[in-house]
Design a protein around this motif. Structure first.
Motif, PDB file in Angstrom:
ATOM      1  N   LEU A   1       0.835  -1.196   0.000  1.00  0.00           N
ATOM      2  CA  LEU A   1       0.000   0.000   0.000  1.00  0.00           C
ATOM      3  C   LEU A   1       0.872   1.250   0.000  1.00  0.00           C
ATOM      4  O   LEU A   1       1.754   1.404   0.851  1.00  0.00           O
ATOM      5  N   LEU A   2       0.626   2.136  -0.955  1.00  0.00           N
ATOM      6  CA  LEU A   2       1.280   3.434  -0.994  1.00  0.00           C
ATOM      7  C   LEU A   2       0.389   4.445  -0.274  1.00  0.00           C
ATOM      8  O   LEU A   2      -0.826   4.476  -0.506  1.00  0.00           O
ATOM      9  N   VAL A   3       0.981   5.260   0.587  1.00  0.00           N
ATOM     10  CA  VAL A   3       0.232   6.268   1.342  1.00  0.00           C
ATOM     11  C   VAL A   3       0.840   7.637   1.065  1.00  0.00           C
ATOM     12  O   VAL A   3       2.045   7.840   1.260  1.00  0.00           O
TER      13      VAL A   3
ATOM     14  N   HIS B   1      -5.080  16.307   9.086  1.00  0.00           N
ATOM     15  CA  HIS B   1      -5.398  15.270   8.096  1.00  0.00           C
ATOM     16  C   HIS B   1      -4.508  14.049   8.329  1.00  0.00           C
ATOM     17  O   HIS B   1      -4.972  12.906   8.295  1.00  0.00           O
ATOM     18  N   TRP B   2      -3.220  14.267   8.565  1.00  0.00           N
ATOM     19  CA  TRP B   2      -2.296  13.158   8.828  1.00  0.00           C
ATOM     20  C   TRP B   2      -2.527  12.578  10.220  1.00  0.00           C
ATOM     21  O   TRP B   2      -2.452  11.361  10.415  1.00  0.00           O
ATOM     22  N   THR B   3      -2.828  13.425  11.191  1.00  0.00           N
ATOM     23  CA  THR B   3      -3.071  12.939  12.549  1.00  0.00           C
ATOM     24  C   THR B   3      -4.210  11.928  12.573  1.00  0.00           C
ATOM     25  O   THR B   3      -4.151  10.914  13.277  1.00  0.00           O
ATOM     26  N   GLY B   4      -5.258  12.171  11.776  1.00  0.00           N
ATOM     27  CA  GLY B   4      -6.386  11.245  11.727  1.00  0.00           C
ATOM     28  C   GLY B   4      -6.088   9.991  10.939  1.00  0.00           C
ATOM     29  O   GLY B   4      -6.640   8.919  11.222  1.00  0.00           O
ATOM     30  N   MET B   5      -5.212  10.090   9.915  1.00  0.00           N
ATOM     31  CA  MET B   5      -4.904   8.933   9.076  1.00  0.00           C
ATOM     32  C   MET B   5      -3.831   8.032   9.678  1.00  0.00           C
ATOM     33  O   MET B   5      -3.808   6.819   9.437  1.00  0.00           O
ATOM     34  N   LYS B   6      -2.958   8.585  10.480  1.00  0.00           N
ATOM     35  CA  LYS B   6      -1.773   7.867  10.970  1.00  0.00           C
ATOM     36  C   LYS B   6      -2.096   6.563  11.710  1.00  0.00           C
ATOM     37  O   LYS B   6      -1.459   5.542  11.450  1.00  0.00           O
ATOM     38  N   PRO B   7      -3.078   6.537  12.639  1.00  0.00           N
ATOM     39  CA  PRO B   7      -3.352   5.275  13.334  1.00  0.00           C
ATOM     40  C   PRO B   7      -3.765   4.148  12.383  1.00  0.00           C
ATOM     41  O   PRO B   7      -3.370   2.985  12.577  1.00  0.00           O
ATOM     42  N   LEU B   8      -4.532   4.466  11.352  1.00  0.00           N
ATOM     43  CA  LEU B   8      -4.938   3.468  10.374  1.00  0.00           C
ATOM     44  C   LEU B   8      -3.738   2.949   9.596  1.00  0.00           C
ATOM     45  O   LEU B   8      -3.573   1.741   9.405  1.00  0.00           O
ATOM     46  N   VAL B   9      -2.876   3.855   9.183  1.00  0.00           N
ATOM     47  CA  VAL B   9      -1.696   3.482   8.402  1.00  0.00           C
ATOM     48  C   VAL B   9      -0.773   2.586   9.224  1.00  0.00           C
ATOM     49  O   VAL B   9      -0.282   1.552   8.736  1.00  0.00           O
ATOM     50  N   GLU B  10      -0.539   2.952  10.466  1.00  0.00           N
ATOM     51  CA  GLU B  10       0.346   2.155  11.316  1.00  0.00           C
ATOM     52  C   GLU B  10      -0.244   0.781  11.608  1.00  0.00           C
ATOM     53  O   GLU B  10       0.482  -0.215  11.662  1.00  0.00           O
TER      54      GLU B  10
ATOM     55  N   GLU C   1       5.398   4.119  12.785  1.00  0.00           N
ATOM     56  CA  GLU C   1       5.697   2.729  13.115  1.00  0.00           C
ATOM     57  C   GLU C   1       5.183   1.767  12.040  1.00  0.00           C
ATOM     58  O   GLU C   1       4.140   1.999  11.439  1.00  0.00           O
ATOM     59  N   HIS C   2       5.943   0.688  11.832  1.00  0.00           N
ATOM     60  CA  HIS C   2       5.553  -0.411  10.942  1.00  0.00           C
ATOM     61  C   HIS C   2       5.403   0.034   9.486  1.00  0.00           C
ATOM     62  O   HIS C   2       4.684  -0.600   8.709  1.00  0.00           O
ATOM     63  N   THR C   3       6.027   1.134   9.111  1.00  0.00           N
ATOM     64  CA  THR C   3       5.934   1.622   7.738  1.00  0.00           C
ATOM     65  C   THR C   3       7.323   2.018   7.229  1.00  0.00           C
ATOM     66  O   THR C   3       8.254   2.206   8.015  1.00  0.00           O
ATOM     67  N   THR C   4       7.429   2.155   5.911  1.00  0.00           N
ATOM     68  CA  THR C   4       8.629   2.708   5.282  1.00  0.00           C
ATOM     69  C   THR C   4       8.322   4.142   4.871  1.00  0.00           C
ATOM     70  O   THR C   4       7.307   4.398   4.224  1.00  0.00           O
ATOM     71  N   THR C   5       9.172   5.079   5.259  1.00  0.00           N
ATOM     72  CA  THR C   5       8.940   6.492   4.970  1.00  0.00           C
ATOM     73  C   THR C   5       9.916   6.978   3.915  1.00  0.00           C
ATOM     74  O   THR C   5      11.138   6.814   4.057  1.00  0.00           O
ATOM     75  N   LEU C   6       9.390   7.568   2.846  1.00  0.00           N
ATOM     76  CA  LEU C   6      10.203   8.201   1.808  1.00  0.00           C
ATOM     77  C   LEU C   6       9.881   9.683   1.792  1.00  0.00           C
ATOM     78  O   LEU C   6       8.738  10.073   2.023  1.00  0.00           O
ATOM     79  N   THR C   7      10.872  10.523   1.533  1.00  0.00           N
ATOM     80  CA  THR C   7      10.665  11.970   1.536  1.00  0.00           C
ATOM     81  C   THR C   7      11.056  12.577   0.189  1.00  0.00           C
ATOM     82  O   THR C   7      11.827  11.990  -0.565  1.00  0.00           O
ATOM     83  N   PHE C   8      10.506  13.753  -0.081  1.00  0.00           N
ATOM     84  CA  PHE C   8      10.870  14.510  -1.270  1.00  0.00           C
ATOM     85  C   PHE C   8      11.131  15.961  -0.869  1.00  0.00           C
ATOM     86  O   PHE C   8      10.518  16.476   0.068  1.00  0.00           O
ATOM     87  N   PRO C   9      12.055  16.649  -1.545  1.00  0.00           N
ATOM     88  CA  PRO C   9      12.401  18.032  -1.170  1.00  0.00           C
ATOM     89  C   PRO C   9      11.289  19.008  -1.538  1.00  0.00           C
ATOM     90  O   PRO C   9      10.545  18.800  -2.498  1.00  0.00           O
ATOM     91  N   VAL C  10      11.165  20.073  -0.771  1.00  0.00           N
ATOM     92  CA  VAL C  10      10.176  21.124  -1.027  1.00  0.00           C
ATOM     93  C   VAL C  10      10.851  22.488  -0.935  1.00  0.00           C
ATOM     94  O   VAL C  10      11.854  22.638  -0.233  1.00  0.00           O
ATOM     95  N   PRO C  11      10.313  23.507  -1.630  1.00  0.00           N
ATOM     96  CA  PRO C  11      10.968  24.826  -1.679  1.00  0.00           C
ATOM     97  C   PRO C  11      10.613  25.739  -0.515  1.00  0.00           C
ATOM     98  O   PRO C  11      10.450  26.948  -0.694  1.00  0.00           O
ATOM     99  N   TYR C  12      10.448  25.195   0.691  1.00  0.00           N
ATOM    100  CA  TYR C  12      10.151  26.018   1.857  1.00  0.00           C
ATOM    101  C   TYR C  12      10.687  25.329   3.094  1.00  0.00           C
ATOM    102  O   TYR C  12      10.960  24.114   3.085  1.00  0.00           O
TER     103      TYR C  12
ATOM    104  N   VAL D   1       4.996   5.281   3.076  1.00  0.00           N
ATOM    105  CA  VAL D   1       4.432   6.606   3.271  1.00  0.00           C
ATOM    106  C   VAL D   1       5.374   7.636   2.643  1.00  0.00           C
ATOM    107  O   VAL D   1       6.565   7.665   2.959  1.00  0.00           O
ATOM    108  N   VAL D   2       4.837   8.471   1.755  1.00  0.00           N
ATOM    109  CA  VAL D   2       5.625   9.501   1.076  1.00  0.00           C
ATOM    110  C   VAL D   2       5.232  10.861   1.631  1.00  0.00           C
ATOM    111  O   VAL D   2       4.058  11.255   1.550  1.00  0.00           O
ATOM    112  N   ILE D   3       6.211  11.573   2.191  1.00  0.00           N
ATOM    113  CA  ILE D   3       5.946  12.871   2.827  1.00  0.00           C
ATOM    114  C   ILE D   3       7.006  13.887   2.401  1.00  0.00           C
ATOM    115  O   ILE D   3       8.101  13.512   1.988  1.00  0.00           O
TER     116      ILE D   3
END
Length: 298
Positions: free
Chosen positions: A23-25, A32-41, A65-76, A52-54
């Protein structure tokens, strides 16, 4: 709906099997993330591969927890983001939304602020070539995203996988426009009106005008996102069209604040999902209660 029931719903409708899936998240920031996070974990804890891409800078998102986190750069920077959100909230709180004009101003301001922020995130993610290639090679079974930001919906369309949306009230009402839900303006109040389902003629007229303006509001909100999506997907498209392809929509609404309205079969109400799990009551022995009652009677 209980947490276990919601997870089984995702399992059967989205992953298509009782076997663990991939599953990609792609969440949205803040509450929005606070409400989704328990389901994702929980999905990760149950053996699914959850990625999880953030963005590298955010208000509330980070490794979970229990997930793989990938990040991307942002201009701020995070400080710039906090300053922008703080000034925006100050304006919203100081505006009298009980008046029709005040409600319209808050809606317009919120959409303008959201448009600038989400476009930056969408371009940063979609044009991170190495990251997008990694996501494509991962061969996900489905994507779970919050369409409050358009980037997740565009990625789901690009990867051609089932999209599961988890909605809080969308600023321009896209959750009902894209699903073609009947929305009778005669008794379904628009946001920021403070109307009930019992309106006089004047309020019904105002409510109807606001309902008619919803598609125009969405077109303005998504004006840049539509261009980005068309350019990235290399075809003429729009966010409303992309969001209409949702396999299932989880409507994270609080039933205490919503009026009854028609919904489509792929829209599942999960009101109360953001509520903190209650703590058990402290244990009090019956013997102590009896002793206190006897002493008070004396």
């Amino acid at each position: 709906m209980k947490m276990a029931g919601l997870q089984m719903l995702l399992f059967f409708f989205c992953l298509g099997s009782v076997q663990a899936g991939k599953l990609l998240v792609i969440p949205a920031d803040g509450s929005h993330w606070t409400g989704m996070k328990p389901l994702v974990e929980e999905l990760g804890r149950r053996g699914n591969q959850v990625v999880v891409v953030i963005p590298e800078e955010s208000l509330s998102m980070g490794p979970s927890e229990h997930t793989t986190t990938l990040t991307f750069p942002v201009p701020y920077t995070k400080a710039q983001l906090q300053e922008q959100m703080s000034s925006g909230m100050d304006y919203v709180v100081s505006t009298d939304t009980s008046a029709d004009l005040g409600g319209l101003l808050v809606s317009f301001f919120s959409m303008e602020m959201l448009k600038t922020f989400t476009v930056q995130n969408a371009e940063s993610l979609l044009y991170s070539k190495d990251l997008m290639k990694t996501l494509k090679d991962w061969d996900f079974d489905a994507i779970l995203t919050d369409p409050y930001e358009p980037k997740g919906a565009i990625v789901g369309e690009f990867l051609n996988i089932p999209s599961i949306y988890i909605y809080v009230n969308h600023p321009c009402g896209a959750h009902f426009l894209t699903s073609l839900c009947p929305s009778p303006a005669s008794y379904v109040p628009q946001r920021h009106t403070h109307y009930s389902d019992r309106m006089n003629l004047f309020r019904r007229t105002v409510n109807t005008v606001k309902a008619l303006l919803q598609p125009l509001a969405c077109r303005r909100l998504f004006s840049h996102a539509d261009e980005i999506a068309s350019r990235f997907l290399q075809r003429d498209t729009s966010m409303l069209e992309i969001m209409s392809h949702a396999a299932i929509s989880l409507m994270r609404f609080d039933f205490d604040w919503e009026f009854p309205r028609p919904v489509m079969p792929n829209m599942v109400m999960i009101g109360g999902f953001s509520v903190t799990k209650p703590k058990p009551l402290s244990q009090v022995s019956f013997k102590n209660d009896t002793a206190m009652a006897d002493s008070s009677n004396k």
